[in-house]
Scaffold this active site. Sequence first.
Site, PDB file in Angstrom:
ATOM      1  N   GLY A 197     -25.116   3.452  -1.903  1.00  0.00           N
ATOM      2  CA  GLY A 197     -24.256   4.023  -2.586  1.00  0.00           C
ATOM      3  C   GLY A 197     -24.402   4.097  -4.157  1.00  0.00           C
ATOM      4  O   GLY A 197     -24.802   2.826  -4.674  1.00  0.00           O
ATOM      5  N   LYS A 241       0.848  -0.969   0.026  1.00  0.00           N
ATOM      6  CA  LYS A 241       0.077  -0.042   0.004  1.00  0.00           C
ATOM      7  C   LYS A 241       1.015   1.153  -0.085  1.00  0.00           C
ATOM      8  O   LYS A 241       2.019   1.261   0.698  1.00  0.00           O
ATOM      9  CB  LYS A 241      -0.872   0.090   1.277  1.00  0.00           C
ATOM     10  N   GLY A 251     -21.794   5.107  -6.342  1.00  0.00           N
ATOM     11  CA  GLY A 251     -20.707   5.506  -7.030  1.00  0.00           C
ATOM     12  C   GLY A 251     -20.305   4.514  -8.177  1.00  0.00           C
ATOM     13  O   GLY A 251     -21.302   3.873  -8.824  1.00  0.00           O
ATOM     14  N   ASN A 252     -19.020   4.845  -8.941  1.00  0.00           N
ATOM     15  CA  ASN A 252     -18.842   4.080  -9.900  1.00  0.00           C
ATOM     16  C   ASN A 252     -19.122   2.618 -10.013  1.00  0.00           C
ATOM     17  O   ASN A 252     -19.621   1.875 -10.954  1.00  0.00           O
ATOM     18  CB  ASN A 252     -17.473   4.389 -10.536  1.00  0.00           C
ATOM     19  N   VAL A 253     -18.554   2.027  -9.096  1.00  0.00           N
ATOM     20  CA  VAL A 253     -18.676   0.507  -8.795  1.00  0.00           C
ATOM     21  C   VAL A 253     -20.315   0.035  -8.819  1.00  0.00           C
ATOM     22  O   VAL A 253     -20.931  -1.001  -9.542  1.00  0.00           O
ATOM     23  CB  VAL A 253     -18.020  -0.120  -7.607  1.00  0.00           C
ATOM     24  N   ALA A 254     -20.825   1.181  -7.786  1.00  0.00           N
ATOM     25  CA  ALA A 254     -22.446   0.634  -8.003  1.00  0.00           C
ATOM     26  C   ALA A 254     -23.136   0.800  -9.092  1.00  0.00           C
ATOM     27  O   ALA A 254     -24.033  -0.031  -9.530  1.00  0.00           O
ATOM     28  CB  ALA A 254     -23.076   1.576  -6.884  1.00  0.00           C
TER      29      ALA A 254
END
Length: 507
Positions: free
Chosen positions: A289, A185, A291-294
């Site tokens: 949510g 990370k 967002g993009n993934v959703a």
Amino acid sequence: MSTLRTVGGVLFGKVCGRHVNNAPISNKRLLNQLFQVSSYFGAQNNVYLSSDAAKNEKTDSLLAMDPNRFAGHLQKLGIRRCFVVWDFEEGKAKVSHPELEELAQFCAADKVNYDQHEGVFMEVGRRTGVLMGAFVWRTYRGQACGGIRLWNYPGMDRYLTDGLRLAQGMGVKSALAGLWAGGGKGVVQEPMHNKHRDPDFRQKMFYDYGDFLSSLNGCYVSAEDVGLNVNDLNNVMNRTRYTTCISEELGGSGNPSILTGKGVVCAMEAALDFLNMGTLKEKTVAIQGAGNVAVIIIETLLEKGVKYIYVTECHQNRVDDMKRVLADKANGRLEIQKVPIEDTSIMSYDCDILSPCALGGILNAETIPKISAPIVCGAANNQLGCPEDNQLLKERGITYIVDYVANRMGIVNCANETYGRLPDDPAITRHLGRDWENSVFKITKEILQKAEKEDITPVEAADVLADKASRELHPIWPHRSQHIIKALVEGGWHRGNNIYGSLTTGL
């Protein structure tokens, strides 16, 4: 390891809920563009903002220092680079400079988060003075790989803890995905006065990170995480070869949202199959949510014939975007509601699958009793509030799909960039199928079957499998990153030396 992730959910997610991605839209090109904009400005909304009192606090404790102040402290000491590494021969954490011994003691005392981390490296950027970090965890399977996170931490204790926790999370995620990679990370502290929002400063900041990566000689390979966009990774790549997730125009894999969303849907299908509930057709799904993934999850669910989808979202622009983009495709099967950021009402919706795609720490003693869905499967990281929540879900008969199993396709998306690209690449598509032993579908079912057979929680089952997999040796390069780290330490990396010569910084 379950303790690590669930406690991490409290530390990072419960207090600072944010969406996995921002600015939903379906068109791939616009999705990438909006993702860049949202990542560029998104980090300003986090709750790790230091108060003025904290910034001005005078303290001798390194751990209590704001990371920006810590960077200034290092410069006053004449230190630009420092590290905490694990000495395998002596069995203890060692620090680069005696003045920083407090950091080594902090890591060694944290038995949850500091778990076989081979190295924690930090550098003050030459051009910008920004504090940059790289965290390396258990590299038996190969180089440490994971995204760079741009965030504003109130103290060095939070900075270190988050990097340690996230590196381990990436390691177990990669191991269960069958990737030959260890846990890594990158963590970059937001500079004061929002300087990272200035394009010129931002470019220099990621040039700095690229130089930092190059100096580490490949023990850590970066990717994209919260606060960054594809253009940032392009700037990192300008100064190093040790990065992935660069733009498709430069040969990279680009925005990982599409594959991440499809992977979550595969995990949903595995849960339904395990419970003998059939397919997604005519099922009802509640998603927290937008967002993009959703967006990708919703598009895929609609294609698979779900009966209805409920969505709650705290940002009006995302609500409007989703309605505009998905209205025709939904054909009356989608309901999107704007709610306050702290709203958890969707937990009690009558549905077949509850999908947390926004807040970390959202599954806790307060919300779990409200859940009516038999399955919980979403894209959010660190969904559990504390270790006891594993058992609480089990006691309520809720089948929980471990987050790092369901949302793994982000790292898969960029794992093989250096091996070239293929249309419908089998190295990627096999993760979304049902034949390969490490596919999302098969691993999800294996975890659920193990949990049922041994009367343990899915998290406990996943941790056992991940721990075993993460210790498998890379077939060609076993312990390569450990050898690199040892060479960096012995070669005087912390004194500004590089065993292959100093880097130029003309840009």
